[in-house]
Design a protein around this motif. Sequence first.
Motif, PDB file in Angstrom:
ATOM      1  N   GLU A 146      -9.614   6.225   3.691  1.00  0.00           N
ATOM      2  CA  GLU A 146     -10.449   5.030   3.771  1.00  0.00           C
ATOM      3  C   GLU A 146     -10.787   4.594   2.364  1.00  0.00           C
ATOM      4  OE1 GLU A 146     -14.174   5.011   5.900  1.00  0.00           O
ATOM      5  OE2 GLU A 146     -13.203   5.890   7.663  1.00  0.00           O
ATOM      6  N   LYS A 147     -10.647   3.299   2.109  1.00  0.00           N
ATOM      7  CA  LYS A 147     -10.990   2.738   0.798  1.00  0.00           C
ATOM      8  C   LYS A 147     -11.781   1.452   1.006  1.00  0.00           C
ATOM      9  CE  LYS A 147      -8.491   5.669  -1.651  1.00  0.00           C
ATOM     10  NZ  LYS A 147      -9.086   6.618  -2.566  1.00  0.00           N
ATOM     11  N   ARG A 148     -12.762   1.227   0.150  1.00  0.00           N
ATOM     12  CA  ARG A 148     -13.467  -0.052   0.124  1.00  0.00           C
ATOM     13  C   ARG A 148     -12.551  -1.078  -0.536  1.00  0.00           C
ATOM     14  NH1 ARG A 148     -17.716  -0.968   3.340  1.00  0.00           N
ATOM     15  NH2 ARG A 148     -18.926   0.929   3.546  1.00  0.00           N
ATOM     16  N   TRP A 149     -12.669  -2.324  -0.111  1.00  0.00           N
ATOM     17  CA  TRP A 149     -11.819  -3.386  -0.650  1.00  0.00           C
ATOM     18  C   TRP A 149     -11.964  -3.481  -2.173  1.00  0.00           C
ATOM     19  CZ3 TRP A 149      -7.669  -5.370   1.165  1.00  0.00           C
ATOM     20  CH2 TRP A 149      -7.115  -6.511   0.590  1.00  0.00           C
ATOM     21  N   SER A 150     -13.181  -3.318  -2.674  1.00  0.00           N
ATOM     22  CA  SER A 150     -13.389  -3.370  -4.126  1.00  0.00           C
ATOM     23  C   SER A 150     -12.623  -2.250  -4.828  1.00  0.00           C
ATOM     24  CB  SER A 150     -14.884  -3.288  -4.458  1.00  0.00           C
ATOM     25  OG  SER A 150     -15.443  -2.088  -3.953  1.00  0.00           O
ATOM     26  N   GLU A 151     -12.547  -1.091  -4.206  1.00  0.00           N
ATOM     27  CA  GLU A 151     -11.803   0.022  -4.794  1.00  0.00           C
ATOM     28  C   GLU A 151     -10.304  -0.270  -4.781  1.00  0.00           C
ATOM     29  OE1 GLU A 151     -11.194   4.856  -4.349  1.00  0.00           O
ATOM     30  OE2 GLU A 151     -12.564   3.831  -2.982  1.00  0.00           O
ATOM     31  N   VAL A 152      -9.818  -0.900  -3.719  1.00  0.00           N
ATOM     32  CA  VAL A 152      -8.399  -1.283  -3.649  1.00  0.00           C
ATOM     33  C   VAL A 152      -8.062  -2.209  -4.812  1.00  0.00           C
ATOM     34  CG1 VAL A 152      -6.673  -2.543  -2.286  1.00  0.00           C
ATOM     35  CG2 VAL A 152      -8.210  -0.927  -1.159  1.00  0.00           C
ATOM     36  N   GLY A 153      -8.932  -3.190  -5.081  1.00  0.00           N
ATOM     37  CA  GLY A 153      -8.712  -4.094  -6.214  1.00  0.00           C
ATOM     38  C   GLY A 153      -8.642  -3.341  -7.527  1.00  0.00           C
ATOM     39  N   LYS A 154      -9.528  -2.372  -7.709  1.00  0.00           N
ATOM     40  CA  LYS A 154      -9.510  -1.568  -8.935  1.00  0.00           C
ATOM     41  C   LYS A 154      -8.234  -0.741  -9.022  1.00  0.00           C
ATOM     42  CE  LYS A 154     -14.517  -1.274  -9.215  1.00  0.00           C
ATOM     43  NZ  LYS A 154     -15.692  -0.456  -8.912  1.00  0.00           N
ATOM     44  N   MET A 155      -7.786  -0.209  -7.898  1.00  0.00           N
ATOM     45  CA  MET A 155      -6.541   0.573  -7.882  1.00  0.00           C
ATOM     46  C   MET A 155      -5.354  -0.295  -8.289  1.00  0.00           C
ATOM     47  SD  MET A 155      -7.167   2.776  -4.398  1.00  0.00           S
ATOM     48  CE  MET A 155      -5.672   3.763  -4.480  1.00  0.00           C
ATOM     49  N   ILE A 156      -5.337  -1.541  -7.828  1.00  0.00           N
ATOM     50  CA  ILE A 156      -4.253  -2.457  -8.200  1.00  0.00           C
ATOM     51  C   ILE A 156      -4.307  -2.744  -9.694  1.00  0.00           C
ATOM     52  CG2 ILE A 156      -3.388  -4.827  -7.953  1.00  0.00           C
ATOM     53  CD1 ILE A 156      -4.286  -4.640  -4.960  1.00  0.00           C
ATOM     54  N   ARG A 157      -5.482  -3.101 -10.198  1.00  0.00           N
ATOM     55  CA  ARG A 157      -5.625  -3.436 -11.630  1.00  0.00           C
ATOM     56  C   ARG A 157      -5.264  -2.261 -12.536  1.00  0.00           C
ATOM     57  NH1 ARG A 157      -9.756  -6.374  -9.476  1.00  0.00           N
ATOM     58  NH2 ARG A 157     -11.359  -4.808  -9.820  1.00  0.00           N
ATOM     59  N   ARG A 158      -5.549  -1.051 -12.094  1.00  0.00           N
ATOM     60  CA  ARG A 158      -5.275   0.143 -12.909  1.00  0.00           C
ATOM     61  C   ARG A 158      -3.852   0.675 -12.733  1.00  0.00           C
ATOM     62  NH1 ARG A 158     -10.928   2.751 -11.143  1.00  0.00           N
ATOM     63  NH2 ARG A 158     -12.248   1.624 -12.599  1.00  0.00           N
ATOM     64  N   GLY A 159      -3.047   0.006 -11.906  1.00  0.00           N
ATOM     65  CA  GLY A 159      -1.674   0.449 -11.689  1.00  0.00           C
ATOM     66  C   GLY A 159      -1.545   1.642 -10.766  1.00  0.00           C
ATOM     67  N   LYS A 160      -2.576   1.923  -9.972  1.00  0.00           N
ATOM     68  CA  LYS A 160      -2.530   3.046  -9.026  1.00  0.00           C
ATOM     69  C   LYS A 160      -1.751   2.677  -7.770  1.00  0.00           C
ATOM     70  CE  LYS A 160      -5.361   5.835 -11.270  1.00  0.00           C
ATOM     71  NZ  LYS A 160      -4.832   6.941 -12.017  1.00  0.00           N
ATOM     72  N   ILE A 161      -1.748   1.391  -7.413  1.00  0.00           N
ATOM     73  CA  ILE A 161      -0.939   0.917  -6.289  1.00  0.00           C
ATOM     74  C   ILE A 161       0.240   0.183  -6.903  1.00  0.00           C
ATOM     75  CG2 ILE A 161      -0.832  -0.539  -4.234  1.00  0.00           C
ATOM     76  CD1 ILE A 161      -3.861  -0.099  -3.900  1.00  0.00           C
ATOM     77  N   ARG A 162       1.436   0.773  -6.754  1.00  0.00           N
ATOM     78  CA  ARG A 162       2.636   0.224  -7.390  1.00  0.00           C
ATOM     79  C   ARG A 162       3.725  -0.127  -6.389  1.00  0.00           C
ATOM     80  NH1 ARG A 162       4.708   3.501 -12.170  1.00  0.00           N
ATOM     81  NH2 ARG A 162       5.494   4.730 -10.468  1.00  0.00           N
ATOM     82  N   ASP A 163       3.502   0.169  -5.133  1.00  0.00           N
ATOM     83  CA  ASP A 163       4.481  -0.127  -4.090  1.00  0.00           C
ATOM     84  C   ASP A 163       4.473  -1.633  -3.815  1.00  0.00           C
ATOM     85  OD1 ASP A 163       6.163   0.491  -1.683  1.00  0.00           O
ATOM     86  OD2 ASP A 163       4.370  -0.281  -0.685  1.00  0.00           O
ATOM     87  N   ALA A 164       5.633  -2.267  -3.928  1.00  0.00           N
ATOM     88  CA  ALA A 164       5.724  -3.728  -3.847  1.00  0.00           C
ATOM     89  C   ALA A 164       5.262  -4.294  -2.505  1.00  0.00           C
ATOM     90  CB  ALA A 164       7.154  -4.182  -4.146  1.00  0.00           C
ATOM     91  N   LYS A 165       5.688  -3.689  -1.394  1.00  0.00           N
ATOM     92  CA  LYS A 165       5.291  -4.236  -0.101  1.00  0.00           C
ATOM     93  C   LYS A 165       3.784  -4.159   0.085  1.00  0.00           C
ATOM     94  CE  LYS A 165       6.057   0.031   2.467  1.00  0.00           C
ATOM     95  NZ  LYS A 165       6.228   0.794   1.219  1.00  0.00           N
ATOM     96  N   SER A 166       3.190  -3.083  -0.423  1.00  0.00           N
ATOM     97  CA  SER A 166       1.741  -2.922  -0.328  1.00  0.00           C
ATOM     98  C   SER A 166       1.031  -3.945  -1.203  1.00  0.00           C
ATOM     99  CB  SER A 166       1.339  -1.499  -0.724  1.00  0.00           C
ATOM    100  OG  SER A 166       1.955  -0.573   0.151  1.00  0.00           O
ATOM    101  N   LEU A 167       1.512  -4.115  -2.429  1.00  0.00           N
ATOM    102  CA  LEU A 167       0.922  -5.119  -3.314  1.00  0.00           C
ATOM    103  C   LEU A 167       1.007  -6.509  -2.704  1.00  0.00           C
ATOM    104  CD1 LEU A 167       2.226  -3.845  -6.754  1.00  0.00           C
ATOM    105  CD2 LEU A 167      -0.169  -3.966  -6.030  1.00  0.00           C
ATOM    106  N   CYS A 168       2.163  -6.863  -2.151  1.00  0.00           N
ATOM    107  CA  CYS A 168       2.318  -8.187  -1.528  1.00  0.00           C
ATOM    108  C   CYS A 168       1.332  -8.368  -0.382  1.00  0.00           C
ATOM    109  CB  CYS A 168       3.743  -8.373  -1.007  1.00  0.00           C
ATOM    110  SG  CYS A 168       4.958  -8.669  -2.288  1.00  0.00           S
ATOM    111  N   THR A 169       1.222  -7.357   0.467  1.00  0.00           N
ATOM    112  CA  THR A 169       0.336  -7.460   1.626  1.00  0.00           C
ATOM    113  C   THR A 169      -1.119  -7.566   1.186  1.00  0.00           C
ATOM    114  OG1 THR A 169       1.905  -6.082   2.850  1.00  0.00           O
ATOM    115  CG2 THR A 169      -0.246  -6.414   3.843  1.00  0.00           C
TER     116      THR A 169
END
Length: 179
Positions: A146-169
């Motif tokens: 479980e992740k808070r939406w704000s944490e997901v945004g931070k994960m994206i900005r920090r390069g923790k989420i790098r999977d393209a389909k996930s980033l697009c979604t």
Amino acid sequence: MTLLRAERRYTGRIINLDVDTVQFPDGSQGELEMIRHPGAAAVVPFLEDPAGKDPRVLLVHQFRHAADEWLWEVPAGTLRPGEDPDDCARRELTEEAGVEARRLTRLTTVFTTPGFTDEQIHLYLATDLIPMALSHDQDEFITVHEKRWSEVGKMIRRGKIRDAKSLCTLMFVQSFLRK
């Protein structure tokens, strides 16, 4: 571009490799290696109203051999022969995240890497979730978080989420569904 000939060089469990002979727009001809893929579905499951201040979502942490590392992703998987993308999204949501969606909303469809594959991934939003039993495939090593939406945004900005389909979604949701 006109396809003149396709030669199947490899048939696999998930993908096929063709060498296509094509005529380019300028009249010249050439060969292109093409990975043929049945397509897939990816879904971001919201535990709370996506329009809320900081809703919770489910992400999976999965080891990916091609990346040789653990990746943060939204639940996703390959379409079975004749399977509707909506049904694939629902199946993968249950298998990977252990939830069923009372409401599934189609977001868009993207080409993953059109330079060498015809793979398309259908992207979805899942809400009004019901807990179900997990049923990962034998070759999947996944943990659900479980992740808070704000944490997901931070994960994206920090390069923790790098999977393209996930980033697009995730970015589609942020860009078009969140206010």
